[in-house]
Design a protein around this motif. Structure first.
Motif, short mmCIF file in Angstrom:
data_model
loop_
_atom_site.label_atom_id
_atom_site.label_comp_id
_atom_site.label_asym_id
_atom_site.label_seq_id
_atom_site.Cartn_x
_atom_site.Cartn_y
_atom_site.Cartn_z
N ALA A 47 0.84 -1.21 0.00
CA ALA A 47 0.00 0.00 0.00
C ALA A 47 0.88 1.26 0.00
CB ALA A 47 -0.94 0.00 1.21
N SER A 48 1.99 1.19 0.71
CA SER A 48 2.91 2.33 0.73
C SER A 48 3.46 2.60 -0.67
CB SER A 48 4.06 2.05 1.70
OG SER A 48 3.57 1.78 3.00
N THR A 49 3.89 1.54 -1.35
CA THR A 49 4.39 1.67 -2.72
C THR A 49 3.28 2.18 -3.65
OG1 THR A 49 5.89 -0.17 -2.35
CG2 THR A 49 5.47 0.44 -4.63
N GLY A 50 2.07 1.70 -3.44
CA GLY A 50 0.95 2.01 -4.32
C GLY A 50 0.49 3.45 -4.28
N VAL A 51 0.90 4.19 -3.24
CA VAL A 51 0.57 5.62 -3.17
C VAL A 51 1.83 6.49 -3.29
CG1 VAL A 51 -1.59 5.35 -1.92
CG2 VAL A 51 0.55 5.57 -0.63
N GLY A 52 2.90 5.87 -3.81
CA GLY A 52 4.08 6.65 -4.17
C GLY A 52 5.12 6.85 -3.08
N CYS A 53 5.08 6.04 -2.02
CA CYS A 53 6.05 6.17 -0.94
C CYS A 53 7.21 5.20 -1.19
CB CYS A 53 5.41 5.89 0.41
SG CYS A 53 6.57 5.92 1.80
N SER A 54 8.39 5.72 -1.49
CA SER A 54 9.55 4.87 -1.74
C SER A 54 10.02 4.25 -0.43
CB SER A 54 10.69 5.69 -2.35
OG SER A 54 11.21 6.60 -1.39
N VAL A 55 10.77 3.17 -0.54
CA VAL A 55 11.29 2.51 0.66
C VAL A 55 12.17 3.46 1.46
CG1 VAL A 55 12.75 0.61 1.46
CG2 VAL A 55 11.17 0.23 -0.42
N ARG A 56 12.91 4.33 0.77
CA ARG A 56 13.77 5.29 1.47
C ARG A 56 12.97 6.30 2.28
NH1 ARG A 56 16.06 5.03 -3.50
NH2 ARG A 56 15.16 7.04 -4.11
N GLY A 57 11.70 6.48 1.93
CA GLY A 57 10.88 7.47 2.62
C GLY A 57 10.13 6.92 3.81
N ARG A 58 10.52 5.73 4.28
CA ARG A 58 9.78 5.08 5.37
C ARG A 58 10.63 5.00 6.64
NH1 ARG A 58 7.31 0.01 1.78
NH2 ARG A 58 7.08 1.24 -0.13
N GLU A 59 11.04 6.16 7.15
CA GLU A 59 11.88 6.18 8.34
C GLU A 59 11.10 5.75 9.58
OE1 GLU A 59 13.84 9.92 8.75
OE2 GLU A 59 14.54 9.92 6.67
N LEU A 60 9.90 6.26 9.70
CA LEU A 60 9.00 5.85 10.79
C LEU A 60 7.83 5.10 10.17
CD1 LEU A 60 9.01 9.18 12.84
CD2 LEU A 60 10.26 7.07 13.37
N THR A 61 7.38 4.04 10.85
CA THR A 61 6.39 3.15 10.24
C THR A 61 5.30 2.75 11.22
OG1 THR A 61 7.50 1.10 10.88
CG2 THR A 61 8.29 2.19 8.86
N SER A 62 4.39 1.93 10.71
CA SER A 62 3.30 1.43 11.56
C SER A 62 3.84 0.57 12.71
CB SER A 62 2.29 0.65 10.72
OG SER A 62 2.91 -0.35 9.94
N TYR A 63 5.01 -0.03 12.53
CA TYR A 63 5.64 -0.77 13.64
C TYR A 63 5.92 0.17 14.81
CZ TYR A 63 8.78 -3.82 16.26
OH TYR A 63 9.35 -4.58 17.25
#
Length: 258
Positions: A47-63
């Motif tokens: 879902a993150s990829t599907g709305v344009g969020c690159s892996v590099r842009g995921r510093e803080l997450t649902s975890y």
């Protein structure tokens, strides 16, 4: 602002269109001026990829949100879609069942994280393809469950397990939880099997099954690689028209409930 409506998009079977439904329903709601948040609770992070969020842009997450390290506003990021926000995920989430298993409130972590939220009209939680701790957290936090159901042979068998889990959650941690509906996905009208699954689903579940059906459509499959929902990637496609219709039907159901 009032408390948002929280929808868990769940089915323990993988590849049934959960993420695609979360992304496109979220985009459809945002397009109607309804401030919407998607929480990616799947370690795959689609879902993150599907709305344009690159892996590099995921510093803080649902975890981090579940772990209580941060508050919701601190983890929310923008997406490629106006009015649609995201809580991203990474593979770190795959260890959540083990990492949180000893916590006495382990099934209420998401509920606690969302308890004070008033900034959104709708929060969509994209659940992983399993009935583990992450999905249970989503069900405990949610007002309703939306179930994408692939038009294939074993679809209804798997659905019974999910509905049993919903009943258990309702009997314990979340008595107000209800099933919003079941959405048939990956439907091929030329295929007798698709038609039979639809007939069985409507006979078994009645009005729970949405009138709108999501077809098999190549544009739906292509859209995530561009970081866009199909409703923006190709607005004229059959997949886009179907998800726009689903959004309208979803909102009609919300009015009936209200």
């Amino acid at each position: 602002m009032t408390k948002p409506t929280i929808i868990a998009i769940a089915n323990q079977k993988g590849g049934v269109g959960k993420t695609t439904t979360a992304v496109n329903l979220g985009a459809g709601l945002a397009a109607r001026g309804l401030k919407t948040l998607i929480i990616d609770l799947d370690p795959q992070g689609n879902a993150s990829t599907g709305v344009g969020c690159s892996v590099r842009g995921r510093e803080l997450t649902s975890y981090d949100l579940l772990a209580g390290r941060i508050t919701l506003p601190e983890v929310v990021i923008d997406t490629n879609i106006d009015g649609l926000k995201l809580v991203p995920s990474t593979p770190d989430l795959s260890s959540a069942d083990i990492d949180f298993s000893a916590l006495p409130n382990r099934i209420r972590l998401m509920k606690a994280a969302l308890s004070a939220e008033q900034d959104y009209k709708y929060i969509l939680i994209d659940c992983p393809p399993a009935l583990g701790l992450l999905t249970v957290n989503a069900l405990v936090a949610a007002d309703t469950v939306l179930v994408p159901l692939q038009a294939e042979f074993y679809a209804l068998e798997g659905l019974s397990q999910l509905l049993m889990t919903v009943r258990e959650v309702r009997q314990g941690a979340n008595p107000d939880l209800r099933v919003d509906g079941v959405v048939l996905t990956m439907y091929d009208g030329r295929n007798n099997l698709s038609q039979q699954v639809e007939a069985d689903a409507r006979a078994t579940l009645g009005e729970l099954v949405y009138t709108t059906i999501i077809p098999r459509n190549v544009r739906i499959s292509e859209a995530p690689s561009h970081g866009l929902p199909v409703t923006i990637y190709d607005p004229a496609s059959a997949g886009s028209r179907a998800y726009n219709a689903l959004t309208g039907e979803f909102l009609d159901r919300q009015k009936e409930i209200a």
